[in-house]
Scaffold this motif. Structure first.
Motif: not given
Length: 246
Positions: A19-26, A42-52, A62-68
């Motif tokens: 809504x207010x971000x480009x990407x949201x977690x579904x 607050x759950x701790x989520x590790x984001x790994x973007x090696x593939x891109x 992803x940081x913004x999606x996690x904040x929301x």
């Protein structure tokens, strides 16, 4: 807290426009967090973007999606060097690992150079929920179908092998995936292969498939097995996950 047993959520989804971000977690990402047992904080989520290639713009998304979503997100970058002194300690203190899609072939090569393949196995055994989309799904299996090598789909057979199956992603949206999976299973290149339409995830307890779940209606999962010299496909009806409020 950690999952009560080794848990993997392998998906062809997990993201939607925000809504207010480009990407949201579904719902699939939220379900992985729920399975981790992280409650009361607050759950701790590790984001790994090696593939891109650890693309900074997508890490920011992803940081913004996690904040929301109310998650504490930690990016793990391997380009141009690891961004944490203690990579293993960083991984093991997470509730969930979420691996972005992209090139699974490049992901596997870079992970092995840095020993991340071994670290992720230890994290899985310790109860950190491993999850991801597309390349971030295939990586947990023996292999699958990929466009890592060019626009023509090819097999990858040297994935991490935490799960003793093949994996087919984007089964309903990429017309080349289904026939290639059938051919690879029929000739023995891939073992029994578990496949997902976009918006569907597969939940594994240990190495056993526990259930298929979906964040979108009208979607399916599939088991493709070898019988003689042919492949046989069985459809699995996923359980619909509660929608994430927008």
């Amino acid at each position: 807290m950690s999952a009560p047993e080794p848990t993997i959520v392998a998906t062809s989804g997990g993201h939607r426009p925000g809504g207010r971000t480009v990407v949201a977690f579904d719902s699939l990402v939220h379900h992985a967090v729920e399975l981790s047992g992280a409650h009361g904080r607050r759950p701790r989520v590790l984001y790994i973007g090696t593939a891109i290639g650890d693309a900074e713009h997508f890490t920011a998304r992803m940081t913004e999606a996690a904040r929301v979503a109310g998650f504490d997100l930690t990016p793990l970058h391997l380009f141009p060097m690891p961004n944490h002194d203690d990579v293993e300690g960083t991984v093991l203190e997470q509730d969930v690992v979420w691996v972005m899609g992209g090139s699974v072939a490049n992901l596997l090569a870079v992970w092995r150079v840095h020993g991340l393949d071994r670290i992720l196995r230890r994290a899985w055994q310790a109860g950190v929920v491993l999850s991801g989309v597309s390349a971030g799904s295939i990586c947990w299996f023996r292999g699958g179908t990929t466009d890592s090598f060019g626009p023509e789909l090819r097999p990858v057979t040297n994935a991490l092998g935490l799960l003793p199956y093949g994996n087919g992603v984007h089964y309903d949206t990429d017309p080349g995936r289904r026939p290639l999976v059938h051919r690879l299973v029929a000739d023995g290149t891939l073992p029994t292969t578990h496949c997902t339409d976009d918006g569907v995830g597969l939940v594994y307890r240990g190495t056993e498939l526990a259930e298929a779940v979906a964040e979108a209606p009208g979607k399916s999962a599939y088991l493709v097995t070898r019988q003689g010299d042919t492949a046989v496909e069985e459809r699995l009806q996923p359980r619909r996950l509660p929608p994430v409020p927008r």
